[in-house]
Design a protein around this motif. Structure first.
Motif, PDB file in Angstrom:
ATOM      1  N   MET A 135       0.836  -1.192   0.000  1.00  0.00           N
ATOM      2  CA  MET A 135       0.000   0.000   0.000  1.00  0.00           C
ATOM      3  C   MET A 135       0.875   1.247   0.000  1.00  0.00           C
ATOM      4  N   GLU A 136       0.627   2.104  -0.920  1.00  0.00           N
ATOM      5  CA  GLU A 136       1.436   3.312  -0.987  1.00  0.00           C
ATOM      6  C   GLU A 136       0.787   4.432  -0.196  1.00  0.00           C
ATOM      7  N   ALA A 137       1.612   5.430   0.107  1.00  0.00           N
ATOM      8  CA  ALA A 137       1.080   6.585   0.824  1.00  0.00           C
ATOM      9  C   ALA A 137       0.000   7.256  -0.027  1.00  0.00           C
ATOM     10  N   ASP A 138      -0.992   7.758   0.621  1.00  0.00           N
ATOM     11  CA  ASP A 138      -2.154   8.282  -0.086  1.00  0.00           C
ATOM     12  C   ASP A 138      -2.176   9.797   0.009  1.00  0.00           C
ATOM     13  N   ASN A 139      -2.448  10.435  -1.133  1.00  0.00           N
ATOM     14  CA  ASN A 139      -2.465  11.891  -1.100  1.00  0.00           C
ATOM     15  C   ASN A 139      -3.888  12.459  -1.042  1.00  0.00           C
ATOM     16  N   ARG A 140      -4.871  11.578  -0.805  1.00  0.00           N
ATOM     17  CA  ARG A 140      -6.254  12.059  -0.681  1.00  0.00           C
ATOM     18  C   ARG A 140      -6.691  12.112   0.778  1.00  0.00           C
ATOM     19  N   GLY A 141      -5.721  11.911   1.661  1.00  0.00           N
ATOM     20  CA  GLY A 141      -6.040  11.979   3.088  1.00  0.00           C
ATOM     21  C   GLY A 141      -6.645  10.697   3.626  1.00  0.00           C
ATOM     22  N   LEU A 142      -6.555   9.602   2.889  1.00  0.00           N
ATOM     23  CA  LEU A 142      -7.113   8.343   3.393  1.00  0.00           C
ATOM     24  C   LEU A 142      -6.156   7.718   4.393  1.00  0.00           C
ATOM     25  N   SER A 143      -6.707   7.197   5.448  1.00  0.00           N
ATOM     26  CA  SER A 143      -5.881   6.608   6.503  1.00  0.00           C
ATOM     27  C   SER A 143      -5.520   5.167   6.146  1.00  0.00           C
ATOM     28  N   TYR A 144      -4.662   4.588   6.960  1.00  0.00           N
ATOM     29  CA  TYR A 144      -4.288   3.185   6.748  1.00  0.00           C
ATOM     30  C   TYR A 144      -5.528   2.296   6.759  1.00  0.00           C
ATOM     31  N   LEU A 145      -6.413   2.535   7.722  1.00  0.00           N
ATOM     32  CA  LEU A 145      -7.610   1.699   7.826  1.00  0.00           C
ATOM     33  C   LEU A 145      -8.510   1.869   6.611  1.00  0.00           C
ATOM     34  N   GLU A 146      -8.511   3.087   6.045  1.00  0.00           N
ATOM     35  CA  GLU A 146      -9.356   3.329   4.870  1.00  0.00           C
ATOM     36  C   GLU A 146      -8.735   2.743   3.602  1.00  0.00           C
ATOM     37  N   ARG A 147      -7.439   2.579   3.612  1.00  0.00           N
ATOM     38  CA  ARG A 147      -6.765   2.105   2.394  1.00  0.00           C
ATOM     39  C   ARG A 147      -6.662   0.589   2.314  1.00  0.00           C
ATOM     40  N   ARG A 148      -6.932  -0.077   3.394  1.00  0.00           N
ATOM     41  CA  ARG A 148      -6.881  -1.537   3.337  1.00  0.00           C
ATOM     42  C   ARG A 148      -8.293  -2.086   3.175  1.00  0.00           C
ATOM     43  N   LYS A 149      -8.360  -3.297   2.686  1.00  0.00           N
ATOM     44  CA  LYS A 149      -9.649  -3.981   2.566  1.00  0.00           C
ATOM     45  C   LYS A 149      -9.500  -5.325   3.267  1.00  0.00           C
ATOM     46  N   LEU A 150     -10.472  -5.643   4.106  1.00  0.00           N
ATOM     47  CA  LEU A 150     -10.420  -6.936   4.773  1.00  0.00           C
ATOM     48  C   LEU A 150     -11.218  -7.942   3.954  1.00  0.00           C
ATOM     49  N   VAL A 151     -10.555  -9.013   3.579  1.00  0.00           N
ATOM     50  CA  VAL A 151     -11.252 -10.058   2.813  1.00  0.00           C
ATOM     51  C   VAL A 151     -11.271 -11.351   3.624  1.00  0.00           C
ATOM     52  N   LYS A 152     -12.364 -12.058   3.477  1.00  0.00           N
ATOM     53  CA  LYS A 152     -12.524 -13.305   4.226  1.00  0.00           C
ATOM     54  C   LYS A 152     -11.523 -14.356   3.749  1.00  0.00           C
ATOM     55  N   ARG A 153     -11.014 -15.117   4.684  1.00  0.00           N
ATOM     56  CA  ARG A 153     -10.131 -16.221   4.304  1.00  0.00           C
ATOM     57  C   ARG A 153     -10.938 -17.441   3.887  1.00  0.00           C
ATOM     58  N   TRP A 154     -12.127 -17.567   4.421  1.00  0.00           N
ATOM     59  CA  TRP A 154     -12.972 -18.717   4.088  1.00  0.00           C
ATOM     60  C   TRP A 154     -14.371 -18.218   3.764  1.00  0.00           C
ATOM     61  N   ASP A 155     -15.113 -18.999   3.006  1.00  0.00           N
ATOM     62  CA  ASP A 155     -16.483 -18.620   2.673  1.00  0.00           C
ATOM     63  C   ASP A 155     -17.412 -18.832   3.875  1.00  0.00           C
ATOM     64  N   GLY A 156     -18.577 -18.212   3.749  1.00  0.00           N
ATOM     65  CA  GLY A 156     -19.616 -18.461   4.741  1.00  0.00           C
ATOM     66  C   GLY A 156     -19.327 -17.815   6.079  1.00  0.00           C
ATOM     67  N   PRO A 157     -19.984 -18.331   7.108  1.00  0.00           N
ATOM     68  CA  PRO A 157     -19.877 -17.695   8.428  1.00  0.00           C
ATOM     69  C   PRO A 157     -18.626 -18.114   9.214  1.00  0.00           C
ATOM     70  N   LEU A 158     -17.803 -18.978   8.631  1.00  0.00           N
ATOM     71  CA  LEU A 158     -16.655 -19.505   9.378  1.00  0.00           C
ATOM     72  C   LEU A 158     -15.725 -18.411   9.924  1.00  0.00           C
ATOM     73  N   PRO A 159     -15.385 -17.386   9.123  1.00  0.00           N
ATOM     74  CA  PRO A 159     -14.518 -16.341   9.676  1.00  0.00           C
ATOM     75  C   PRO A 159     -15.098 -15.687  10.928  1.00  0.00           C
ATOM     76  N   ALA A 160     -16.398 -15.385  10.870  1.00  0.00           N
ATOM     77  CA  ALA A 160     -17.034 -14.746  12.029  1.00  0.00           C
ATOM     78  C   ALA A 160     -17.007 -15.678  13.238  1.00  0.00           C
ATOM     79  N   VAL A 161     -17.272 -16.954  12.973  1.00  0.00           N
ATOM     80  CA  VAL A 161     -17.271 -17.932  14.073  1.00  0.00           C
ATOM     81  C   VAL A 161     -15.868 -18.034  14.673  1.00  0.00           C
ATOM     82  N   ALA A 162     -14.863 -18.143  13.788  1.00  0.00           N
ATOM     83  CA  ALA A 162     -13.486 -18.290  14.274  1.00  0.00           C
ATOM     84  C   ALA A 162     -13.066 -17.075  15.105  1.00  0.00           C
TER      85      ALA A 162
END
Lengths: 387, 468
Positions: free
Chosen positions: B1-28
């Protein structure tokens, strides 16, 4: 046309969803804390249960000094982990095990003294002198209640049994409680709650009468129930109070409050008396539920002469550790509205509270500050009050 | 991730993707968080455990200040002094441990160094346990009073700090680099927090001492007539509601509806004060709800009939809702997402409120079996906010510091996604039309009717025996 209709419908739904949240919030904010909202609260119907009347009630304070050094008590609580720590684990006598604050247990504490109680209390307490935290600090709370019926007959009850075996035995002897227990003059023992300073002196009472009918709140923990057995209670009349109102005798009602209490204790039982031509008298061990909670419960549930609150006695549990909180001032401001004529306070009321009561002009019955009671603002050890 | 010049923070620049389908990530993640909760609760807070900080105020202060430090690090300082490259490269578990340890260290410095050391020694005595003890208080209450005061500061900060980021969008310092921006916002919100502390909490503290400290604080406090108590719990009530509403606005509401305002300064000011307005609505309702359910409060009583406790319980109830809000946002993908934003927001509000009510019920029915506390609605020394904030802290550590590990992983957003995130600050998906206006009117009427139904039902709800 269809597109327009769909757009229109979608906009409507968006508006409705937004409006639903906005409308709910607006109603919450505009109406909830308004006078019209409170005007619609239903008036609480008074049940006014008729529970009879007595001619008079006399209270003899056997001991109100539950501990002699507040700093020592609070240091024990602090080093054990605070006000939520189980009282049986703190390390106070008679359950100290010599391992330090917060590391004791009922089993550890009772093991070396089990065979000594109730008949060799000196030896049992001597063991605790070596193992317990601040072993000279415990005192205890206990009072004798003499009820005079309308026909003139008198009936005696013991409310609570204090803490230190040594101190309570001395106190019982000072007020002649030992003889009254032995002779069966005292008809029943009422344990207001399971706290150390009201209950752990139980073997002292058992030493003089181990068959006395005993009332306890149904919130006692298993350690407390075991202690009753281990203390040599032989009676077949352990009366577990499991209803809000329990009539002890005409004019004398036990009121049960289900409240969690510091040091892992649950529930307290207090007493209400209807004194003929005078009004309601409330007597409590610690009043953990709060004086005005008790007063308001009695107001809702009980019928009493002149519909008037006459007197109150006991630990009122406001600033027991000489601590303070603004809500205690709310009580100091509000107590006057209930128009008690006589206030006999001591024990866990707190000296600062008693001082503020006096400053507020409340009818505090002052004591004689004898037998290690530290202030005449308290109705002290050996003092009596008759309602 | 490169530095952002639109004022987006680290949390705004990352995307969290599930490692597994379905409800398993939430359960884990749920299982892991509850396991960590159990262990850490036993070590730090449990009255039967190792450190027993639930005295109660020591533990109360610690969990609240930890929350603030997490917010400061992630939201205000955008993880400074940690390098974003390090955040991207490092294993989530290591990150979680390091960032949490950093926050704990900063918290100790702040509490011991700033509050007890500086303020307590050279400014206001009640911040220093040593000073209070030297003046005759028991060691225990000297610590309790000081930690209560420090905790109250945290309550204010838990609202103001995130509000400056979420509502005010860091303005007017949004273009400053870190740590200048973080320091500026921290100092400004701390300054505002100090003013609010003095007009809301200082009088409460002054009444703790005899006689009332009338030369240094307003006593009796100005809110006595309105709130029916001299206790500062009245302020705890609305301030905690502000804290909760900030996160509701940020997460399940996706900054709707104030993000419809196109003018930057107007949107920011409206959002800041709008959050306060919504919080007061919530606050008054939660207080009235208790009077409806349990009967009119009686001043001078203790526990659940006392107005001071009921104000406190307003804040406690709101926190139960926040648990539902954050769980829905963090572990359920802010479900539902398939409808228009207003409909999603509405559904999430209803769902999170139901989760909050369920957590409330479960807490009072069962939590004493696990937490080392006692059953009962009100205990003078028990604060459900402590375990709830402890749990929320773990949510934040998991999502902010650990990228949702093990159920999720962080990946950089694409350029298109970054553009969308930047555009999110101003929404354009709801426009004023006659149909919208009609919907608003119908919805508002339905909302008011829902409120009326709640008011009608609450006396009946109060008869349910929650504590057994």
């Amino acid at each position: 046309m269809t597109d327009d209709f769909n757009t229109s419908r979608r906009d409507f739904v968006k508006g409705a969803a937004t409006g639903a949240i906005g409308g709910t919030l607006a109603a919450m904010g505009i109406y909830s804390y308004s006078s019209s909202a409170y005007d619609r609260l239903p008036k609480v119907a008074r049940e006014q249960q008729d529970f009879g009347a007595v001619r008079s009630v006399k209270v003899t304070n056997i001991s109100e000094t539950s501990w002699f050094n507040n700093a020592h008590l609070m240091e024990d609580i602090r080093t054990s982990g605070g006000l939520l720590v189980d009282q049986y684990t703190i390390g106070w006598g008679p359950f100290g095990n010599g391992k330090g604050p917060g590391k004791s247990s009922y089993a550890d504490g009772i093991a070396p003294i089990k065979k000594m109680i109730p008949n060799d209390l000196e030896a049992a307490w001597a063991i605790q002198q070596k193992q317990a935290l601040h072993p000279d600090n415990p005192g205890g709370y206990s009072c004798l209640i003499e009820v005079e019926d309308l026909d003139g007959s008198k009936h005696k009850y013991l409310l609570d049994v204090g803490w230190s075996y040594d101190w309570m035995d001395q106190s019982f002897k000072r007020e002649g409680i030992d003889r009254m227990l032995q002779s069966g003059e005292i008809e029943a023992l009422i344990l207001s709650h399971e706290h150390f300073d009201h209950f752990w002196g139980f073997p002292v009472a058992m030493k003089y009468n181990n068959r006395i009918p005993t009332y306890i709140h149904n919130g006692f923990y298993k350690e407390g129930l075991q202690y009753i057995k281990d203390s040599g209670f032989q009676g077949d009349d352990l009366r577990i109070i499991d209803k809000e109102m329990t009539l002890i005798r005409p004019g004398m009602m036990a009121i049960k409050f289900d409240v969690p209490i510091i040091c892992r204790v649950y529930g307290e039982t207090s007493l209400a008396f209807n004194v003929k031509d005078k009004g309601l008298v409330l007597i409590s061990g610690c009043n953990h539920q709060g004086i005005l909670q008790m007063t308001s419960t009695a107001h809702k549930k009980l019928k009493y002469d002149n519909d008037r609150f006459y007197g109150i006695y006991g630990g009122l549990h406001i600033s027991p550790f000489e601590d303070w909180d603004p809500k205690y001032d709310d009580l100091v401001f509000s107590l006057g509205k209930w128009n008690f004529e006589r206030v006999g306070c001591n024990h866990c009321t707190g000296h600062l509270t008693a001082k503020k009561f006096v400053e507020a002009g409340y009818p505090v019955v002052r004591g004689t500050a004898r037998f290690r009671t530290s202030s005449p603002d308290y109705l002290g050890n050996g003092d009596t009050i008759t309602f | 991730m490169e530095a952002d010049n639109r004022g987006l923070s680290y949390l705004e620049r990352r995307k969290l993707v599930k490692r597994w389908d379905g409800p398993l990530p939430a359960v884990a993640n749920t299982l892991m968080i509850f396991a960590i909760f159990g262990v850490t609760w036993w070590i730090f807070q449990d009255p039967r455990g190792l450190m027993r900080m639930y005295t109660p105020y020591v533990g109360y202060m610690v969990c609240r200040w930890l929350l603030i430090l997490f917010i400061w690090l992630a939201y205000i300082f955008d993880f400074w002094p940690f390098n974003h490259g390090w955040l991207e490269r490092t294993h989530p578990v290591v990150k979680g441990l390091v960032l949490t340890a950093f926050c704990v260290g900063a918290m100790v410095l702040l509490i011991d160094g700033f509050f007890m050391g500086l303020l307590g020694r050279y400014g206001i005595a009640y911040f220093s346990p040593e000073r209070l003890q030297a003046m005759g208080l028991t060691h225990f209450y000297a610590e309790e009073y000081a930690t209560e005061a420090i905790m109250m500061f945290a309550a204010i900060a838990s609202w103001l700090s995130p509000s400056w980021v979420v509502a005010c969008e860091n303005a007017p310092w949004q273009k400053l680099a870190q740590p200048t921006r973080g320091i500026t916002i921290a100092v400004v919100t701390f300054f505002l927090g100090t003013i609010i502390y003095f007009v809301t909490m200082h009088s409460h503290m002054a009444i703790l001492f005899y006689p009332w400290q009338k030369y240094t604080a307003i006593t009796p406090p100005y809110w006595e007539g309105f709130a029916n108590t001299v206790s500062g719990n009245f302020h705890i009530a609305w301030i905690m509601c502000c804290t909760v509403v900030v996160w509701v606005y940020e997460s399940i509401w996706q900054r709707y509806p104030f993000n419809l305002i196109q003018t930057d300064w107007l949107r920011r000011v409206t959002a800041f004060f709008g959050i306060i307005a919504v919080a007061f609505c919530l606050c008054f309702f939660l207080f009235y709800a208790q009077d409806l359910a349990w009967g009119l409060n009686i001043r001078g009583t203790r526990r659940e009939m006392a107005p001071d406790w009921r104000w406190l319980h307003v804040g406690e109830s709101a926190i139960f809702w926040l648990v539902g809000v954050l769980y829905l946002a963090f572990f359920c993908g802010n479900w539902p997402t398939k409808y228009s934003r207003p409909v999603n927001v509405f559904l999430r509000t209803v769902i999170s409120a139901l989760i909050g009510m369920a957590v409330y019920f479960l807490y009072y029915r069962y939590a004493h079996l696990f937490l080392g506390t006692q059953k009962g609605l009100s205990h003078p020394q028990q604060f459900p906010m402590i375990p709830m904030i402890w749990l929320i802290n773990l949510f934040l550590v998991n999502i902010w510091f650990m990228d949702g590990w093990p159920g999720w992983k962080a990946v950089p957003k694409t350029a298109t996604e970054l553009d969308e995130t930047a555009d999110e600050r101003v929404a354009r998906d709801v426009r004023w039309t006659p149909s919208l206006a009609r919907g608003l009117a119908v919805g508002a009427a339905a909302g008011a009717a829902t409120y009326a139904v709640a008011v009608f039902l609450l006396p009946w709800v109060g008869q349910i025996q929650m504590v057994k």
